[in-house]
Each structure stands twice: as structure tokens, then as C-alpha cells.
Write an enzyme that holds these catalytic residues in place. Structure first.
Site, PDB file in Angstrom:
ATOM      1  N   LYS A 176      -8.116-103.732 -27.644  1.00 15.88           N
ATOM      2  CA  LYS A 176      -6.998-102.958 -28.179  1.00 15.88           C
ATOM      3  C   LYS A 176      -7.484-101.672 -28.813  1.00 15.88           C
ATOM      4  CE  LYS A 176      -4.785-106.847 -29.979  1.00 15.88           C
ATOM      5  NZ  LYS A 176      -5.637-107.039 -31.156  1.00 15.88           N
TER       6      LYS A 176
ATOM      7  N   LYS B 162     -19.834-103.690 -35.605  1.00 17.51           N
ATOM      8  CA  LYS B 162     -18.927-102.824 -36.384  1.00 17.51           C
ATOM      9  C   LYS B 162     -19.723-101.898 -37.308  1.00 17.51           C
ATOM     10  CE  LYS B 162     -15.028-104.739 -34.961  1.00 17.51           C
ATOM     11  NZ  LYS B 162     -14.058-104.124 -34.085  1.00 17.51           N
TER      12      LYS B 162
ATOM     13  N   LYS C 152     -15.886-105.212 -23.245  1.00 21.02           N
ATOM     14  CA  LYS C 152     -14.674-105.918 -22.849  1.00 21.02           C
ATOM     15  C   LYS C 152     -13.440-105.027 -23.008  1.00 21.02           C
ATOM     16  CE  LYS C 152     -13.246-108.010 -27.211  1.00 21.02           C
ATOM     17  NZ  LYS C 152     -11.877-107.555 -27.148  1.00 21.02           N
TER      18      LYS C 152
END
Ligand code: ATP
Ligand code: MG
Length: 331
Positions: free
Chosen positions: A198, A113, A195
Site C-alpha cells: 500500500k 523501516k 512485494k
């Protein structure tokens, strides 16, 4: 005999996808009869990326509707929103005193992140694993059905539980990753990069609310290559991912045929993707339609949340009472 306690959550950061379904929700549904289950919409966890306040409510209701459409029964489990249970942030505060900056900075998801969003490295992001530990330990859960991406966070939850126990006295059990068939699932993004997610790789992620044509288009664009050059060659991970998806939604005979063709070096990826696309459409459409139906009925969803919050708070307030007592916060 009392049932074992299970906890798991999904962030309200967007539409649910095949990774959420096969990595998490499918297991929730399989567990709901034999365990004491607490499943929640992780709205506090979604705040790390500062979502638009107007988006939060529809996101929460969508996650709820999509869980129920996937087969979760709110009568059997506690289905609730994280922010409806104030005992969770209280335990999070307590556990933060036992979590060290150095270990939090080393977490790979945190480092990712920081790389992706260097301008928003907030303390909530750093202490994400602590909040996740609080989500689990608040019910003193022993089993946590999560995808592979969450295994390390769970190890941290065990560390925090043990630290609490050794400082204040035996109280929290060690939560373990729960998997069926001894395997945690990771559904890769269709472009082969990371992966399905969302909030990232959205063009190569199949969502449970994608319409039929979008599903077809995304699958037809999935990454493939020239095909195997020798018999029984090891599959690259993006091809393995297509087979895993086929395994999940197509007839076993169909998957076998393509697997044999792969092993004999005469697989036609175009045909395989066409077949997978049609089987995927047949799999996703009923979930999408049911979720859309549920989403229209806000009153029912609100009642479901209230029922879930009541169940979750009953269990959480017991835990907080015990933790406060052990820590000496009982004047
Ligand atoms: P975000 O990008 O916002 O983090 P996400 O898609 O990673 O969203 P989460 O809410 O973080 O979803 O995770 C919910 C559950 O779904 C977790 O148990 C997680 O392990 C599982 N999960 C998420 N993505 C995948 C995936 N691609 N394959 C398998 N399991 C997954
Ligand atoms: Mg995630």
C-alpha cells in the site's frame, strides 16, 4: 462445538491491492462460515507513519468497503476498527512489559523501516509486533490468516503469549499462521522489487480501485526478460509472479498454454501480459465498482462498524478481565 477463533487485520494506509487480496482477504472470505472470525482495520498501526488526520477516516472506510466488496459478510464476522476497542491498547501495555528492546530491534521489518525512514524511528515502530500480538491475543485466537511477510511477527506473538503464561499462569493459546494448501502467499511487485504494498512500490502494485487502463498499463510494464534459454528452465521470481497472478485470475487452460510455451522456450511475454491484463481487468472491475458503491453509503458503513465493535468488545473485555486477575490488577 464452539468454532475456532480467527483474527487478522489490514492497516488503513491506502488502497488495497492484489497482495492484500490474495495474501489475506481471499482467505478471510473462505473462513467466514467455519470459524469465529474477528477482522479489523488497523488504524493504530497506521499511525507509525504519521498520516494526515484528514486522511484517516476515508482510509478506514475504504478498507472496510473493499473488504465487503471482496466478499466479507459483516453479519457473519466481527468487522471493526482497532481504535474502537480500548482493551487492545490495554493488553498492548501489559505485553510491553514482557517484550525486550533487543529482540524488537532485531525484527527485519523494523530494520527495513529504520533504513527507509531514519528520521522517524519512533517507539511505536519498535513495538509494532507487541501491538500486533495484542490484536491477536485479545480474542485468544488460534488461527491468523496473514501473508508471508507477517510470519515472523506471529512467532513473536507466540513468544509473548508463552511468556505471559509462564509468569502468570496458562491463559493465552499459541496463535498459528493459517494457510490454505499449506502455502503462504507473497505477491511480488511488478517491477520485481519487493512485494506489492500500500505504501511502497505503488507504480508496480495493482490496486483494487485501479481503473481498467491503469491495470493494463501496469501489467504491460511488468518486468520480464529475454525468455528462457533452455527447456524447463527454473523461472526467475518476477516471471513466477506473473504466472501466479495468471493462475489466480485466468482460465486454467490459458495458464497451461503459456506454461508449456515457457517450458518449450517459445513463450511470448507480450502476449502473455496482454492476456493477463484483460483477465485482471475482468477480475478487479466488479470489486472496484461494488466498493465505490458501498463507500457512498456512510450510514451503513458506520452501522457495520458499530456492530463489529460490539462483538469485538464482548470478547476483548473477557480477556482483559482474565489477564488483570492473573496479574493481580483486581483491587
Ligand atoms: P503497508 O505497506 O502499509 O504495510 P501492506 O500492503 O503491507 O501495507 P498490510 O496492511 O501491512 O498491507 O497487510 C495486510 C495483510 O495483507 C497482511 O495479512 C499481509 O500479510 C498481507 N499482504 C500485504 N502485502 C502482501 C503481498 N504483497 N503478498 C501477500 N500478502 C500480502
Ligand atoms: Mg505491511
Amino acid at each position: 462445538m464452539s468454532k475456532e477463533i480467527v483474527v487478522s487485520g489490514i492497516r488503513s494506509t491506502g488502497h488495497l491491492h492484489l497482495g492484500n487480496y490474495f495474501g489475506a482477504m481471499q482467505n478471510y472470505v473462505k473462513m467466514q462460515d467455519s470459524y469465529d472470525c474477528y477482522f479489523f482495520v488497523a488504524d493504530y498501526h497506521a499511525l507509525t507513519t504519521h498520516p494526515d488526520p484528514k486522511e484517516l477516516k476515508p482510509s478506514v472506510y475504504r478498507v472496510l468497503a473493499e473488504n465487503i466488496a471482496s466478499g466479507l459478510d459483516p453479519e457473519k464476522v466481527a468487522l471493526y476498527v482497532q481504535s474502537d476497542v480500548p482493551e487492545i491498547p490495554e493488553l498492548y501495555l501489559m505485553l510491553n512489559m514482557l517484550a525486550y528492546k533487543g529482540e524488537l530491534e532485531k525484527v527485519p521489518t523494523f530494520k527495513d523501516k529504520v533504513r527507509q525512514h531514519p528520521d522517524n524511528v519512533n517507539a511505536g515502530l519498535l513495538t509494532y509486533p507487541v501491538l500486533m500480538a495484542a490484536d491477536i491475543l485479545i480474542h485468544r485466537a488460534v488461527k491468523v490468516p496473514v501473508g508471508k511477510d507477517q510470519e515472523q511477527h506471529l512467532e513473536m506473538a507466540r513468544n509473548f503469549a508463552n511468556r505471559f503464561n509462564s509468569r502468570y499462569g496458562e491463559f493465552f493459546p499459541e496463535p498459528q499462521v493459517f494457510r490454505f494448501n499449506d502455502e503462504t502467499v507473497k505477491i511480488m511487485s511488478l517491477d520485481g522489487n519487493g512485494k506489492m504494498s500500500k505504501s511502497e512500490n505503488v507504480n508496480a502494485t495493482i490496486f483494487l480501485n485501479d481503473d481498467d487502463d491503469t491495470i493494463r498499463k501496469k501489467i504491460m510494464k511488468a518486468k520480464t526478460d529475454q525468455g528462457p534459454t533452455e527447456a524447463n528452465m527454473v523461472m526467475p521470481d518476477y516471471i513466477q509472479n506473473l504466472f501466479a497472478l495468471m493462475n489466480a485470475v485466468s482460465n486454467p487452460g490459458v495458464t497451461d498454454t503459456f506454461r508449456k510455451a515457457y517450458n518449450n522456450c517459445n513463450v511470448r511475454y507480450g502476449d502473455m501480459k496482454k492476456q493477463l491484463a484483460e483477465d485482471m481487468v475482468a477480475f478487479v472491475a466488479p470489486i472496484r465498482e461494488r466498493a465505490a458503491e458501498l463507500n457512498k453509503d456512510e450510514d451503513t458503513l458506520r452501522k457495520i462498524l458499530k456492530m463489529g465493535a460490539d462483538k469485538a468488545r464482548a470478547s476483548s473485555s473477557e480477556t482483559i478481565k482474565g489477564a488483570r486477575k492473573l496479574m493481580g490488577i483486581n483491587y
